[in-house]
Design an enzyme around this catalytic site. Structure first.
Site, PDB file in Angstrom:
ATOM      1  N   GLY A  84       0.710  -1.157  -0.345  1.00 40.24           N
ATOM      2  CA  GLY A  84      -0.151   0.300  -0.279  1.00 40.24           C
ATOM      3  C   GLY A  84       1.268   1.477   0.045  1.00 40.24           C
ATOM      4  O   GLY A  84       1.976   1.196  -0.443  1.00 40.24           O
ATOM      5  N   SER A 140       8.734   5.729  -5.778  1.00 43.00           N
ATOM      6  CA  SER A 140       7.825   4.713  -7.335  1.00 43.00           C
ATOM      7  C   SER A 140       7.943   5.620  -8.272  1.00 43.00           C
ATOM      8  O   SER A 140       6.996   6.318  -7.994  1.00 43.00           O
ATOM      9  CB  SER A 140       7.046   3.894  -6.608  1.00 43.00           C
ATOM     10  OG  SER A 140       6.978   3.207  -6.233  1.00 43.00           O
ATOM     11  N   CYS A 311       7.835 -13.864   4.436  1.00 47.95           N
ATOM     12  CA  CYS A 311       7.655 -12.596   3.642  1.00 47.95           C
ATOM     13  C   CYS A 311       7.247 -12.069   2.641  1.00 47.95           C
ATOM     14  O   CYS A 311       5.811 -12.462   2.801  1.00 47.95           O
ATOM     15  CB  CYS A 311       8.520 -13.686   2.740  1.00 47.95           C
ATOM     16  SG  CYS A 311       9.555 -12.804   1.107  1.00 47.95           S
ATOM     17  N   ASP A 312       7.123 -10.603   2.257  1.00 47.55           N
ATOM     18  CA  ASP A 312       5.987 -10.232   1.623  1.00 47.55           C
ATOM     19  C   ASP A 312       5.704 -10.297   0.560  1.00 47.55           C
ATOM     20  O   ASP A 312       5.326  -9.664   0.288  1.00 47.55           O
ATOM     21  CB  ASP A 312       7.406  -8.127   1.389  1.00 47.55           C
ATOM     22  CG  ASP A 312       5.898  -7.179   0.707  1.00 47.55           C
ATOM     23  OD1 ASP A 312       5.139  -7.149   1.543  1.00 47.55           O
ATOM     24  OD2 ASP A 312       6.913  -6.259   0.283  1.00 47.55           O
ATOM     25  N   CYS A 362      22.871 -15.263  -8.810  1.00 43.06           N
ATOM     26  CA  CYS A 362      21.435 -15.269  -8.314  1.00 43.06           C
ATOM     27  C   CYS A 362      20.769 -16.091  -7.956  1.00 43.06           C
ATOM     28  O   CYS A 362      19.725 -15.906  -7.177  1.00 43.06           O
ATOM     29  CB  CYS A 362      20.424 -14.822 -10.287  1.00 43.06           C
ATOM     30  SG  CYS A 362      20.233 -16.302 -11.135  1.00 43.06           S
TER      31      CYS A 362
END
Length: 429
Positions: A84, A140, A311-312, A362
């Site tokens: 949000g 952002s 985790c997000d 990675c």
């Protein structure tokens, strides 16, 4: 908001327990946002809760601050505020945050704050507050107006770029430490240099993060997902289809590489791009971002009501660990469920990943993106793998050159000298 401090038992209860380094993405407004960005599947997380107004109350905030500081080591402790849109919670809430941190921190601790915002609600008052308390603020922005406004729109479907840039300039004028978080998607993936030049020359950004948009969805829900994430569809890590907004894997690798090729000849030591820092750190066996670390873990997400998730990106029922009112973060980190989550990256690596020559950069990427088949037909290959492989193979000679400079006690920025670069770059196949 009250300025008195209520008594909570958590600091006493956890003070003698194990203190560990961890991070918490904290959501004071849950998934609520004043924008309706088409690709933002985080908006759908409102469906997890029945509460009409999803905002963190003061009791939950105080419990969180107390637990976080009690479980954190000495030294600098960083609190991460996201959503949000966290600024929707208002300045008084964050003023209270500062008070509580000062109350609960140990003398051996200092508290810093990082806040991720869309920038549209920034006012001179907000900018002054954030500067005064030295918040690191991520804004952002997806590039110049035509690229940004392709998907980043408000609730009425209107463009937001002008509002965001107004907020960015207020932050810059106030002296707030800022970085740009740019998502890479179908609309901007072929405009790498235009995006980079806009950020560095027009906006004066010195710190940039690029985040690939991968909207994973079950093929049966694809048509609905194409409408955005405010349509009553809960985003979960399942399915093997992606929306038309999602970045093309190879285009993502080319996007990063095109920027790197400019950066390495002009901007090393002046502009900091998270992907490039991460890749250079990997040359020394250091994982600086969780996406490219060997394992997950100790990177929690906490919702407005105190629910703690692994985790997000995994805010969904299967990965709910508990609530801050009932457990400490040390306890959350040691749960069987969190231990299982921490091993997902390494245990679930495909054979293709295990034999890959760029694996050290990675480590298979984030498990959330592992939903396509490998070249061997094995499930669980990372959707972004073609892009990762293209990027790391392309930049590896320059990474070797910079690593050689660092090992020699020299600044990696010396790689911008054409003669130094030519001498230190290996010839790679």
């Amino acid at each position: 908001m009250s300025k008195t401090t209520t008594q909570v038992s958590s600091p006493v209860e956890v003070s003698d327990r194990r203190r560990l380094p961890f991070s918490v993405v904290t959501k004071p407004t849950g998934a609520a946002c004043n924008l309706d960005c088409s690709y933002c599947f985080f908006l759908s997380k409102e469906l997890l809760y029945d509460s009409a107004r999803q905002v963190m109350d003061e009791e939950t905030l105080e419990r969180y601050v107390a637990q976080h500081l009690a479980n954190s080591p000495d030294g600098e402790v960083t609190m991460l505020w996201q959503g949000g849109e966290p600024t929707m919670r208002g300045l008084p809430f964050f003023e209270r945050v500062i008070e509580l941190c000062e109350h609960y921190r140990r003398p051996t601790q200092s508290v810093t704050h990082a806040l991720q915002t869309n920038g549209t609600l920034i006012t001179p008052q907000w900018a002054s507050f954030l500067a005064r308390h030295d918040f690191l603020v991520g804004v952002s922005i997806d590039g110049p107006a035509p690229l940004h406004d392709a998907y980043r729109v408000n609730k009425a479907g209107r463009a937001t770029h002008a509002q965001v840039i107004r907020g960015w300039k207020l932050l810059q004028d106030a002296g707030v430490r800022c970085n740009i978080l740019c998502t890479v998607h179908a609309a901007n993936q072929d405009h790498a240099l235009e995006v980079y030049e806009y950020f560095t020359k027009d906006l004066g950004a010195e710190f940039i993060q690029f985040i690939p948009i991968v909207e994973r969805v079950d093929v049966r829900e694809l048509q609905k997902a194409e409408q955005g994430w405010s349509v009553g569809l809960l985003y979960q890590q399942s399915g093997d289809a992606v929306t038309s907004r999602s970045v093309d894997p190879l285009a993502y690798g080319r996007f990063l590489t095109q920027i790197f090729d400019v950066w390495v000849t002009r901007d090393v030591g002046r502009i900091y791009v998270q992907d490039f820092d991460s890749a250079l750190s990997a040359m020394f066996g250091i994982a600086s971002v969780c996406v490219h670390a060997p394992e997950c873990g100790n990177n929690f997400a906490m919702e407005f009501n105190g629910d703690i998730y692994a985790c997000d990106h995994w805010v969904e029922p299967d990965w709910l660990l508990g609530n801050v009112r009932d457990m400490s973060f040390a306890e959350a980190a040691s749960t069987e469920r969190m231990n299982e989550f921490a091993l997902k990256k390494s245990v679930e690596l495909t054979a293709q990943c295990q034999r890959c020559t760029v694996r050290k950069f990675c480590h298979g990427g984030c498990p959330k993106d592992r939903f396509v088949k490998s070249v061997d037909g094995e499930d669980g290959q990372n959707y972004l793998c073609p892009g990762y492989e293209y990027f790391y193979r392309s930049i590896r000679p320059d990474l070797v050159a910079m690593a050689r400079l660092i090992r020699a006690g020299q600044a990696p920025a010396e790689v911008m000298d054409p003669q130094v670069r030519q001498r230190l770059r290996p010839q790679m196949r």
